[in-house]
Write an enzyme that holds these catalytic residues in place. Structure first.
Site, PDB file in Angstrom:
ATOM      1  N   HIS B 326      14.500  34.971  22.702  1.00  0.00           N
ATOM      2  CA  HIS B 326      13.230  35.598  22.372  1.00  0.00           C
ATOM      3  C   HIS B 326      12.403  34.787  21.378  1.00  0.00           C
ATOM      4  O   HIS B 326      11.180  34.884  21.371  1.00  0.00           O
ATOM      5  CB  HIS B 326      13.454  37.008  21.818  1.00  0.00           C
ATOM      6  CG  HIS B 326      13.706  38.009  22.903  1.00  0.00           C
ATOM      7  ND1 HIS B 326      14.963  38.242  23.394  1.00  0.00           N
ATOM      8  CD2 HIS B 326      12.861  38.806  23.612  1.00  0.00           C
ATOM      9  CE1 HIS B 326      14.884  39.148  24.357  1.00  0.00           C
ATOM     10  NE2 HIS B 326      13.620  39.514  24.506  1.00  0.00           N
ATOM     11  N   GLY B 327      13.056  34.079  20.519  1.00  0.00           N
ATOM     12  CA  GLY B 327      12.252  33.304  19.582  1.00  0.00           C
ATOM     13  C   GLY B 327      13.095  32.545  18.577  1.00  0.00           C
ATOM     14  O   GLY B 327      14.265  32.838  18.360  1.00  0.00           O
TER      15      GLY B 327
END
Lengths: 359, 478
Positions: B326-327
């Site tokens: 996701h990041g």
């Protein structure tokens, strides 16, 4: 396929309603350019306040107001909305006019000053509210197109060559697209729901709706005037978290270069004023502490901070005064001195002028 | 180009008309049209990164063929690892470079050492995590002899860059989507009308729910120290609905759009907030990513057919990798780890597959036990979302510390009543329709007047109550 398309047409009434409401309610007076502004200017020329003024073109309004003004000001303010509260009462005994326009660019300063010269105004003092955005190399703003003829006229007076000339674009594709704009539709519905009437004359500067004064300044409506600190913080927060808002105000999320061309134009303009014996003062309107802190810590906003130095240097070079600061800490301004992320309130302007302006 | 933009509202009908009226007689031309439209759609955001997408597509197309044609195991391995390394290399560079550098610098500084390293101003190409995973699944499937490579570059490029799924999924599988691309498509009225309804429901979730929730959640998360515990709880709850409305709304628009063109994409959301435990939640949230990780990481690691200790390890790996996907931030790592922790009791007690059907299936209302379980699961996921939303671990800690105070019983300082009302409407609609793929899925048996009343209600809500400021889709950044 035919059945599908015919059913799809059943959704078209919604689109039609949107277009009709947008056109006929026309909350921003997009489809009736100039009529609204002339009406407001007419009230102001009678020395009255005009209240319930919404969604008009500030440039046209100032042009018409200046054309109808029945005095020639000694003190003239050229400003963005960040200097809109510099009022006549701060200059007792002097004829005054604040010719601020929303999101002012240097082009606006030139254009508005040209309008003033056409009316044979000979101000002794000119106050320029200088925003960082005005020096952004990437600035795409063309909001001045409605007064572009005056801008080019002033450029000629300053002996500045220009290549392209932008003509007033009164009814463009952008305007047409507003017919289908859902946010415009929501504004129209809000107008209808609030039974927002058109502008009207008033004896008071402080009303329920936004009010324009004969000296050029504007007072926000009651709701915005009485904004709580919490709401101010909310607005400031939204401002720093919304890249499009930032883009609107600083043209590009990355303000990466100071425009030498804009700086040169500004310098030439100040020199022009000085040559006519005008006293020039730069006003640096402070930002809300939340927004300024963001600019300080965000690398892509370093140029915003740097503009203050550039403006101060220009003030020194041209022998102009420079009051205020983009940094609210300079005058110990907390959030109570602001209406939102970028607009300081009347108390803030008064404080700075009382403290720093040399009459 | 964003699904909730005016640009897309113009783009979609044009492509639709060209697709069904101009190119429908020739599958090849139709696929070329889809590819050109998809590249235009992507290039509208950044034409520079379009070349990266094209390169990545060509690499996987070429290595796929090479893997299949390889005569020796070593050759096969070479082409396979070339593709994987280059794909992950791009991902690592664009998404994780600065994160690794910053983390390394911070770790070194713990030992009193100060080092100067380069960090770069890297702009993350939209959708890189999604299209990279598309390509990787294709190459892995060829390597594992599950599929044969396609010989038409256009077909493969459409598989990777089909515009409805290009920037935020669902993450498709070659086995599912490629046959649809290679097959002649005829206009299907039922599929198209259902697609259109799904688009409207997605727009409702994005513009009315997510974007309005975002106004409130952004304010609270920006400076949590200014709010009492009750407000902070509300902020987290509204963020939970923001991210659901945002991403499931996007997925609905993507699936609906694909249906207009005769494609069925993988389902990405199945009413996750009606889940009764975390395992069920993860079978219902971002399904295409969860199943990707299950098939390409969890199962190759041994899945659940290994010792308990290894199962626990595998669970943590899959959740933490999901977080990192996701990041590039430790907050996502903790978010993933937290979900693994939630999952652990179910794994240990072998109850992770006890809720395979939707809650209260065949009934109107859930039992009290189900209501309790749904509430607990929602509370746990909402707590984890705090880490997902917070800018840093420190910010998350401040937020949680704020919640754990006596002001939890006080009145929230601010509460968006209208937005809350719409959230309730959404939940009721989705609860009623929970056994269907989306809330606006009606069959012809329902009276036309009722159906059109609902459609108009949804459209008018979007038009009148939608938020039309600037709000991109959250998952575009991943």
């Amino acid at each position: 396929m035919r059945k599908f398309l015919s059913k799809l047409t059943l959704t078209l009434p919604v689109l039609l309603v949107v277009m009709l409401v947008n056109y006929f309610v026309d909350p921003a007076n997009l489809f009736n350019k100039g009529k609204y502004e002339r009406g407001v200017a007419g009230i102001l020329s009678q020395g009255k306040y005009a209240t319930n003024v919404t969604n008009y073109d500030g440039r046209l309004l100032q042009k018409y107001t200046i054309e109808l003004l029945n005095h020639k000001p000694d003190v003239l303010v050229l400003s963005s909305s960040r200097g809109q509260f510099i009022g006549a009462d701060m200059f007792p005994g002097k004829k005054f006019f604040n010719a601020w326009v929303q999101s002012a660019a240097i082009e606006d300063f030139l254009a508005i000053y040209d309008v003033c010269e056409q009316q044979a105004f000979k101000p002794k003092e000119v106050i320029l509210t200088l925003d960082p955005r005005m020096l952004n190399e990437n600035s795409p703003h063309k909001m001045w197109h409605l007064v572009s003829e005056h801008y080019y006229s002033m450029l000629r007076k300053l002996n500045i060559a220009y290549r392209d000339s932008i003509k007033p674009d009164e009814f463009n594709a952008g305007t047409v697209s507003q017919l289908l704009s859902l946010s415009y539709f929501q504004s129209a519905l809000k107008n209808l729901y609030m039974k927002q009437t058109s502008y009207s004359p008033s004896d008071s500067l402080y009303n329920k709706g936004d009010t324009r004064a004969p000296d050029g300044i504007m007072s926000y409506g009651k709701k915005r005037r009485e904004v709580s600190v919490l709401e101010v913080r909310k607005k400031a927060t939204e401002y720093v978290e919304d890249p499009v808002t930032l883009e609107k105000n600083f043209d590009k999320v990355t303000f990466d270069k100071i425009s030498a061309e804009n700086l040169n134009t500004l310098t030439r303009f100040v020199d022009y004023l000085k040559a006519k014996g005008v006293k020039v003062t730069f006003f640096l309107s402070p930002f809300n502490p939340v927004v300024y802190d963001y600019f300080k810590t965000e690398p892509s906003y370093q140029k915003v901070i740097e503009t203050e130095g550039v403006y101060r240097e220009l003030a020194d070079k041209t022998g102009s005064a420079c009051i205020g600061s983009l940094d609210p800490a300079g005058n110990q301004l907390d959030e109570s001195y602001f209406y939102d992320g970028i607009h300081c309130n009347e108390a803030c302007v008064r404080l700075i002028f009382n403290k720093e302006y040399k009459h | 180009m964003f699904f909730n933009s005016f640009d897309f509202a113009v783009f979609l009908p044009i492509v639709f008309i060209l697709y069904w009226f101009v190119t429908k007689k020739n599958l090849k031309v139709q696929n070329i049209l889809l590819l050109v439209a998809s590249y235009f759609f992507y290039g509208w955001w950044s034409y520079k990164f379009l070349f990266l997408l094209m390169f990545s597509t060509f690499l996987d197309f070429y290595t796929g063929i090479k893997i299949h044609e390889a005569t020796s195991r070593n050759h096969k391995k070479f082409w396979f690892w070339l593709s994987i390394i280059v794909n992950l290399g791009f991902l690592a560079f664009f998404k994780y470079y600065n994160f690794f550098i910053d983390s390394f610098t911070a770790a070194v500084s713990l030992f009193g050492l100060q080092i100067n390293v380069w960090t770069l101003k890297i702009l993350l190409p939209v959708g890189i995590s999604f299209y990279t995973f598309h390509g990787m699944s294709y190459v892995i499937d060829i390597y594992k002899d599950r599929i044969k490579p396609v010989r038409s570059f256009v077909d493969y490029a459409v598989f990777v860059s089909f515009f409805p799924l290009l920037v935020a999924g669902p993450i498709e599988r070659a086995t599912h989507l490629l046959p649809q691309i290679q097959k002649k498509r005829t206009f299907n009225y039922v599929l198209a009308t259902d697609g259109l309804r799904q688009i409207f429901w997605g727009l409702f979730k994005k513009i009315v729910i997510a974007d309005n929730c975002a106004q409130y959640a952004n304010l609270i998360f920006h400076d949590p120290t200014q709010y009492n515990a009750a407000t902070l709880v509300c902020g987290a709850v509204f963020f939970a609905f923001q991210i659901y409305g945002d991403f499931s709304g996007y997925s609905d628009i993507a699936l609906g759009t694909a249906r207009l063109f005769g494609f069925e994409l993988l389902r990405n959301f199945a009413y996750p907030y009606f889940s009764r435990d975390i395992a069920e939640f993860w079978r219902r949230w971002h399904i295409s990513l969860s199943s990707w990780f299950k098939d390409y990481i969890y199962i190759p690691l041994g899945g659940s057919k290994v010792s308990l200790l290894k199962r626990i390890r595998n669970t943590f790996i899959i959740f933490i990798v999901s977080g990192v996907w996701h990041g590039a931030n430790w907050t996502f790592v903790v978010w993933g780890g937290l979900n693994a922790l939630y999952f652990l009791p179910l794994l240990l007690s072998d109850r992770n597959r006890s809720n395979l059907e939707i809650a209260a299936q065949g009934k109107l209302l859930p039992s009290l036990k189900e209501v309790f379980n749904i509430a607990v699961t929602f509370a746990l996921t909402t707590f984890a979302w705090i880490f997902f939303r917070a800018a840093s671990l420190k910010d998350a800690a401040i937020y949680i510390k704020g919640i754990l105070s006596t002001s939890i019983l006080s009145k929230p300082q601010a509460f968006p009543k209208l937005t809350f009302a719409f959230v309730v409407v959404m939940l009721i609609a989705e609860w009623i329709q929970r056994e269907k793929t989306h809330a606006l899925k009606f069959d012809e048996q329902q009276p036309a007047a009722f159906r059109w009343m609902v459609y108009y209600a949804v459209i008018i809500s979007i038009v009148v109550f939608g938020y039309y400021g600037a709000n991109e889709f959250i998952y575009f950044q991943f």
